[in-house]
Write a protein that holds these residues in place. Structure first.
Motif, PDB file in Angstrom:
ATOM      1  N   SER A 133       0.840  -1.195   0.000  1.00 57.27           N
ATOM      2  CA  SER A 133       0.000   0.000   0.000  1.00 57.27           C
ATOM      3  C   SER A 133       0.877   1.247   0.000  1.00 57.27           C
ATOM      4  O   SER A 133       1.952   1.269   0.610  1.00 57.27           O
ATOM      5  CB  SER A 133      -0.887   0.000   1.254  1.00 57.27           C
ATOM      6  N   MET A 171      -5.852   1.480  -0.196  1.00 56.57           N
ATOM      7  CA  MET A 171      -5.851   0.048   0.109  1.00 56.57           C
ATOM      8  C   MET A 171      -6.053  -0.844  -1.122  1.00 56.57           C
ATOM      9  O   MET A 171      -6.101  -2.069  -0.996  1.00 56.57           O
ATOM     10  CB  MET A 171      -6.945  -0.260   1.140  1.00 56.57           C
ATOM     11  N   SER A 211      -3.223  -3.422  -1.759  1.00 55.97           N
ATOM     12  CA  SER A 211      -3.258  -4.481  -0.747  1.00 55.97           C
ATOM     13  C   SER A 211      -4.395  -5.458  -1.023  1.00 55.97           C
ATOM     14  O   SER A 211      -4.244  -6.677  -0.871  1.00 55.97           O
ATOM     15  CB  SER A 211      -3.416  -3.866   0.651  1.00 55.97           C
TER      16      SER A 211
END
Length: 509
Positions: A133, A270, A273
């Protein structure tokens, strides 16, 4: 559910555990320090200076004074910076190393937190997924009051969970100390503490632990760590509160809109990720992606981690809208310490098979792209002569120190003038040069005007900063020395920039 006393919750041991887990976990864990090294080099390739805003050099000149507080922020990140440069050279590469180590410490905290709910190899996989991230890579490279929380918040949450699960007094003491350190990093950490309190109250077993006598140890440890700063606040009439208050204000609709933008930005942070976790799934990745998305709105999938993952965002929303604060997206960069562990735990409970061994291949591709992009950004900035690439801060500092030593035979004691330039002279030194703010001397109370007259100083101003030149001339009563300084980068000599130096010689005797 009974109160767990081991690393995993009784009755919910992950179905994907393997007998060879330790042998798989060890090489996975090595990827985290490699990631830190890669991003140290990536930052060095992409940036000709530390940061355009000057936060990182400001950290150093504040921290070198070892005060219990500073004009804008509490002191933790400044202390960490000063301590780091007691050991390492005053170079950009070493500073980027500090930033990367801070992010690494946070990722290890995420692994430790995930390990309270997952087998080790999946806990490490959660840390690796978080590593890609921007929060723990590109944004983390700018070490300041926001990024220092990347390391402190996950470990605070880890000891919170450990205390809630085990009731150990050592965990209670560590929780109190780390909670106080979070506050010393940035007052925004009240968000974390309120979220943890909410998580404790929401779970019956945790609520019982919170109301036990041993929880007084949490408060006691926190009070001990916070006491020097609280005393400083009283003695200096709460200057950091005034700075924080200036960041609030506005209308309720504007604050609500800004919080919406803030939330969208967090989702964007995010995305990589999310893709990383889905990439670790062996089969039926669409089903896994749906489960991950569902985990955000269905607490029953994993109540404990859901409270830790989503709680901070809920607290931020209430505080931001209630105080009409225009939230900057990077303020919440540390709040997602439990989100990837939540995703992995939900998949594990649903018997979705993850293959953490894929992480090495995925990270190698990611690292190659990150280094190539960083080199391209750095080269492009140099060719376009942008401030972040071409401003000769280290070169200016070297010229100033050389001139002062030539004239006096001594190390330069004090630098002042234009803030970024003077602070750069302080940072790129042998550690003996202090900074004084000529425009706002109250922010550097460790020095007085008479100290400059007695010890000597250099006031440095860019030619373009007419206000600084006037102020420096009026204060020093000396004629300026004009110099031109250029930076060399990527085999090029970049356009020179002009400066005015006012040398105040030290008093004799």
């Amino acid at each position: 559910m009974s109160d767990p006393v081991s690393s995993y919750y009784p009755g919910s041991e992950p179905s994907t555990a393997r007998a060879d887990e330790p042998s798989l976990a060890a090489p996975l864990a090595l990827l985290l320090p490699i990631h830190a090294l890669v991003w140290t080099f990536a930052a060095w390739l992409s940036r000709g200076n530390l940061d355009v805003q000057g936060d990182m050099i400001e950290n150093y000149v504040w921290g070198a004074e070892w005060q219990a507080g500073y004009a804008k922020h509490p002191p933790l990140f400044a202390w960490i910076t000063a301590a780091w440069f007691e050991v390492f050279p005053h170079t950009d590469f070493a500073y980027f190393g500090l930033s990367a180590v801070n992010a690494l410490a946070g990722l290890l905290g995420i692994v430790a937190l995930a390990g309270r709910f997952l087998p080790r190899r999946l806990a490490i996989a959660a840390g690796l997924a978080m590593a890609v991230s921007p929060l723990y890579s590109n944004l983390a490279i700018k070490f300041n009051a926001n990024s220092v929380l990347l390391s402190v918040w996950p470990w605070t949450a880890y000891f919170f969970v450990r205390y809630m699960q085990t009731g150990k007094r050592s965990a209670a003491l560590a929780l109190g100390a780390l909670a106080a350190l979070a506050i010393l990093g940035k007052y925004f950490s009240i968000v974390l503490l309120v979220a943890l309190l909410g998580a404790a109250l929401a779970r019956p077993q945790w609520r019982a632990r919170l109301l036990s006598v041993d929880s007084l140890l949490v408060a006691a440890a926190g009070a001990v760590v916070l006491f020097p700063h609280l005393r400083w606040l009283v003695l200096h009439h709460f200057p950091t509160f005034g700075y924080a208050e200036r960041r609030t204000g506005g209308t309720l609709p504007a604050a609500a809109l800004r919080f919406g933008v803030y939330t969208l930005a967090q989702a964007g942070y995010m995305l990589l990720s999310f893709g990383f976790v889905v990439g670790l799934v062996a089969r039926d990745r669409l089903h896994a992606a749906k489960l991950i998305l569902l985990s955000h709105v269905r607490p029953s999938l994993h109540r404990d981690l859901w409270c830790l993952a989503i709680g901070p965002l809920m607290v931020v929303g209430v505080i931001a809208v209630g105080s009409k604060t225009q939230m900057a997206s990077v303020w919440g960069m540390a709040q997602w310490f439990a989100l990837v562990p939540l995703w992995v735990a939900v998949l594990d409970r649903a018997a979705v098979r993850l293959e953490p061994g894929r992480a090495a291949r995925m990270l190698c591709i990611y690292w190659a792209l990150a280094l190539a992009a960083s080199a391209a950004v750095g080269y492009a900035g140099a060719t376009r002569n942008t401030d972040d690439a071409a401003e000769p801060r280290a070169e200016l500092a070297a010229a100033v120190h050389a001139l002062w030593r030539e004239r006096t035979g001594q190390a330069l004691p004090i630098a002042a003038g234009s803030v970024h330039e003077a602070q750069s002279v302080g940072f790129y030194s042998d550690g003996q040069t202090r900074f004084w703010d000529i425009a706002e001397p109250e922010t550097t109370p460790w020095l007085k005007a008479e100290d400059l007259a007695r010890q000597g100083a250099v006031l440095v101003c860019p030619n373009s900063d007419a206000a600084c030149v006037r102020k420096a001339a009026s204060f020093s009563h000396v004629q300026p020395i004009s110099i031109d300084v250029a930076k060399k980068a990527w085999g090029m000599v970049l356009p020179a920039r002009g400066y005015q130096l006012f040398l105040m010689m030290p008093q004799q005797g």
